[in-house]
Motif scaffolding. Structure first.
Motif, PDB file in Angstrom:
ATOM      1  N   HIS A  68       1.022  -1.031  -0.090  1.00  0.00           N
ATOM      2  CA  HIS A  68       0.035   0.136   0.073  1.00  0.00           C
ATOM      3  C   HIS A  68       0.951   1.206  -0.025  1.00  0.00           C
ATOM      4  O   HIS A  68       1.637   1.424   1.016  1.00  0.00           O
ATOM      5  N   GLU A  71       1.542   3.610   2.967  1.00  0.00           N
ATOM      6  CA  GLU A  71       1.944   3.185   4.191  1.00  0.00           C
ATOM      7  C   GLU A  71       3.828   3.055   3.992  1.00  0.00           C
ATOM      8  O   GLU A  71       4.185   1.955   4.287  1.00  0.00           O
ATOM      9  N   ARG A 120      -2.951   4.465  -1.585  1.00  0.00           N
ATOM     10  CA  ARG A 120      -3.015   3.230  -1.101  1.00  0.00           C
ATOM     11  C   ARG A 120      -2.758   2.108  -2.397  1.00  0.00           C
ATOM     12  O   ARG A 120      -2.225   1.286  -2.311  1.00  0.00           O
ATOM     13  N   HIS A 191       2.629  -3.687   7.066  1.00  0.00           N
ATOM     14  CA  HIS A 191       1.796  -2.380   6.561  1.00  0.00           C
ATOM     15  C   HIS A 191       1.538  -1.462   7.953  1.00  0.00           C
ATOM     16  O   HIS A 191       2.140  -1.848   9.010  1.00  0.00           O
ATOM     17  N   SER A 192       0.888  -0.564   7.929  1.00  0.00           N
ATOM     18  CA  SER A 192       0.585   0.419   8.959  1.00  0.00           C
ATOM     19  C   SER A 192      -1.130   1.072   8.854  1.00  0.00           C
ATOM     20  O   SER A 192      -1.477   0.962   7.694  1.00  0.00           O
TER      21      SER A 192
HETATM   22 ZN   LIG Z   1      -1.517  -2.030   4.456  1.00  0.00          ZN
END
Ligand SMILES: [Zn+2]
Length: 356
Positions: A68, A71, A120, A191-192
């Motif tokens: 994404h 992130e 994203r 991810h975040s």
């Molecule tokens: Zn993500």
């Protein structure tokens, strides 16, 4: 030309940093660029880097980030790990010896186009983590679970029946190639953006039923918790405890792996850094989309970059010693599965469809 290069540097400092690390450590790396992503006349490289053993039976650790684009902290955490690895290789025999015994696959920027745009999705508006040909069992949360309504809404899966996006395909090919013929594999995808805690998720994303590999994941969890009792940052759990989705690339990769190697043990994990805590501590985060997913204060940013190094070191050791600790044989697997069910699915009485 100079203008274009400096524009790219501003939009994608992570790519510049990755390329600097490649030139610093290239004697230890096998580097491939299986795809390029077109953006405004630029060709952004999709880097696949391998380090360590080339022995066919060496256990694999795959480290992935930047699926994404917004992130960025996931990519930055991996670059921080790579940097310390390359620099320790100069003097630290432990790292050298570790790498002689595992194969390390690294894809730090899966979605360079999305990252350059702070988005994203990729440049086609597709959420790569909803893009695999996997359908969730039962209902998923509206939109978040993946949809085919419109590319202008987040979590878009791409058109029905279309092939996977270039980035998803390149990721799946690289992981599939590295895991082919490997009995013991772990992956971590960084991810975040969800929740206030750092979570380590196991599959499935597609189902609330226990994932067949959950016994081995439980053994891995206990190894970490027992070995690092004071590093209690992580909440280990199946992803579906938070939400279910269609199109998850790791569900897809796990299912294709076990179809080819029913006796193999592959534990795909997702590190989901809990950015809501950063937002809570500093409400300025609310005013910039990018900062909902990334720490903005320098001291917090530094802290996040070093906070996960222990995890990566642990995963290298865990991958290397998997043949010793991964449950093998029917009795061992049943024991591990029961322990996992007790922890994450108390009261569960259904059948598990596949063996570990
Ligand atoms: Zn993500």
């Amino acid at each position: 030309m100079i203008q274009r290069i400096s524009r790219l540097k501003t939009a994608l400092p992570e790519l510049t940093e990755l390329e600097n690390l490649i030139s610093e450590g290239k004697q230890h790396m096998r580097i491939r660029v299986p795809a390029h992503i077109q953006r405004q006349g630029e060709h952004l490289p999709f880097y696949v880097i391998e380090m360590g053993s080339v022995k066919p039976d060496a256990p694999v650790l795959a480290v992935v980030g930047g699926v994404h684009g917004v992130e960025r902290i996931g990519t930055q955490v991996i670059l921080s790990f790579m940097k310390s690895l390359i620099r320790r290789l100069h003097w630290d025999p432990v790292v050298k010896e570790q790498l002689e015994n595992i194969r390390l696959l690294m894809i730090p920027i899966v979605n360079p186009g999305g990252m350059a745009e702070n988005s994203r999705s990729n440049l086609n508006g597709v959420d790569l983590m909803r893009n695999a040909p996997v359908e969730a069992e039962g209902n998923t949360p509206w939109l978040v679970g993946g949809h085919r309504i419109s590319r202008s809404l987040p979590w878009y899966r791409g058109p029905a029946g279309a092939p996977m996006q270039t980035e998803s395909r390149a990721l799946c090919d690289a992981v599939h190639h590295a895991l082919k013929d490997q009995k013991f594999c772990i992956s971590i995808d960084c991810h975040s953006g969800f929740g206030t805690r750092d979570r380590l998720w196991f599959p499935y994303a597609k189902s609330t039923n226990p994932w067949p590999g959950i016994g081995a994941a439980h053994t891995l969890t206990e190894l970490f918790e027992h070995s690092y009792p004071h590093h209690d940052l992580y909440l280990f759990e199946p992803q579906a405890h938070s939400y279910t989705t269609s199109g998850d690339l790791w569900d897809h990769l796990y299912d294709s792996y076990t179809a080819e190697q029913p006796d193999g043990c592959f534990i795909p994990m997702t590190l989901e850094m809990g950015s809501w805590l950063w937002v809570k501590k500093n409400p300025r985060h609310l005013f910039r989309y990018h900062s909902l997913f990334n720490p903005i204060l320098p001291h917090r940013h530094q802290r996040i970059l070093r906070r996960h190094l222990i995890l990566f070191d642990f995963l290298m050791s865990a991958a290397r010693t998997m043949p010793q600790w991964a449950p093998q044989g029917a009795a061992d697997k049943t024991l591990a599965m029961n322990a996992a069910l007790q922890r994450w699915y108390p009261g569960y009485s259904g059948n598990i469809t596949t063996t570990v």
